[in-house]
Scaffold this active site. Sequence first.
Site, short mmCIF file in Angstrom:
data_model
loop_
_atom_site.label_atom_id
_atom_site.label_comp_id
_atom_site.label_asym_id
_atom_site.label_seq_id
_atom_site.Cartn_x
_atom_site.Cartn_y
_atom_site.Cartn_z
N TYR A 148 0.83 -1.20 0.00
CA TYR A 148 0.00 0.00 0.00
C TYR A 148 0.86 1.26 0.00
O TYR A 148 0.68 2.16 -0.82
CB TYR A 148 -0.91 -0.01 1.22
N LYS A 152 1.24 4.01 -3.20
CA LYS A 152 0.91 5.43 -3.09
C LYS A 152 2.12 6.31 -3.39
O LYS A 152 1.99 7.39 -3.99
CB LYS A 152 0.38 5.73 -1.68
N ASP A 274 3.61 -1.19 11.91
CA ASP A 274 2.52 -0.30 12.30
C ASP A 274 3.12 1.02 12.80
O ASP A 274 3.96 1.02 13.70
CB ASP A 274 1.70 -0.94 13.42
#
Length: 330
Positions: A148, A152, A274
């Site tokens: 992801y 982007k 994360d």
Amino acid sequence: MPKQRVLITGAAGFLGSHLCDKFIQEDFHVIAMDNLITGDLKNIEHLFHLEQFEFYHHDVTKFVHVPGNLDYILHFASPASPIDYLKIPIQTLKVGSLGTHNLLGLAKEKKARILIASTSEVYGDPLVHPQNESYYGNVSTIGPRGVYDEAKRFQESITMAYHRFHGLETRIVRIFNTYGPRMRLNDGRVIPAFIGQALRGEDLTVFGDGSQTRSFCYVSDQIEGIYRLLLSDYVYPVNIGNPHEISIKDFAEEIIKLTGTKQKVIYKELPQDDPMQRQPDISCAKKILGWEPQVNRAEGMKITYDFFKGLSQDELTKKEHKDFAKHIRK
């Protein structure tokens, strides 16, 4: 005078559907496009009866053709939650690369201005706080979230290449955590995950020790920022988000108080890569767009919780809406 025409990809998704509403309200002719992998036609069913709205069921990683002129394109087609992009990683990379390339080519052909939806994930697990647009990020290209994040980052690169090489009118928005009605309860993001657990009477799951932070922007504020950026003359990335930061642990306690439930918070291992901090520096948006958030979290969360609370049992899980097939252009 004919209405200006705008193509919105990912139109049946959370942000895409709210963008459709915004452009209808601003008296545009809206051409919506979605392959419905993660989008839901229920989000835009209220627009099908309008003459100034049409929908194409199409995957933008394949050749994109739209008849007639186009004034604007907004590219919001992409899985946006960890559950989605970890489940369909190849499609996520393809929509960020092939899909973006196809839409930039369409914008060039139509002489349309195009806005690309990027994300705060381009900053990765940031070493700069808060994050401003000049920060290059701290991203793992081979980690599970890389599909992801790098999709982007590539989107931004190819968009600027089209701007510099072809003189294309381009805009790039870096979207920070956004919430509001039409989010999916099962998409894995913080707010729908917490509210879903509260509605089901489950304990709220916090990953890590809960000290990681997020900054939540209500959807109407996000849409207004995007709209202003599209109509501005600024070609470089702009952060759109709410700079009010809160730890995940404290936010879980807010949810318990909001819902009036008696669940406790339980802790699980933090997922790989994360990010520990997420807070936008919105100085650029304030200066260039005259924009800043207007909806505080208490107000926005009440609206969002009421939306989820009002869903039927069937609506709490994603369903196909085949009865809308007659409205879909293949």
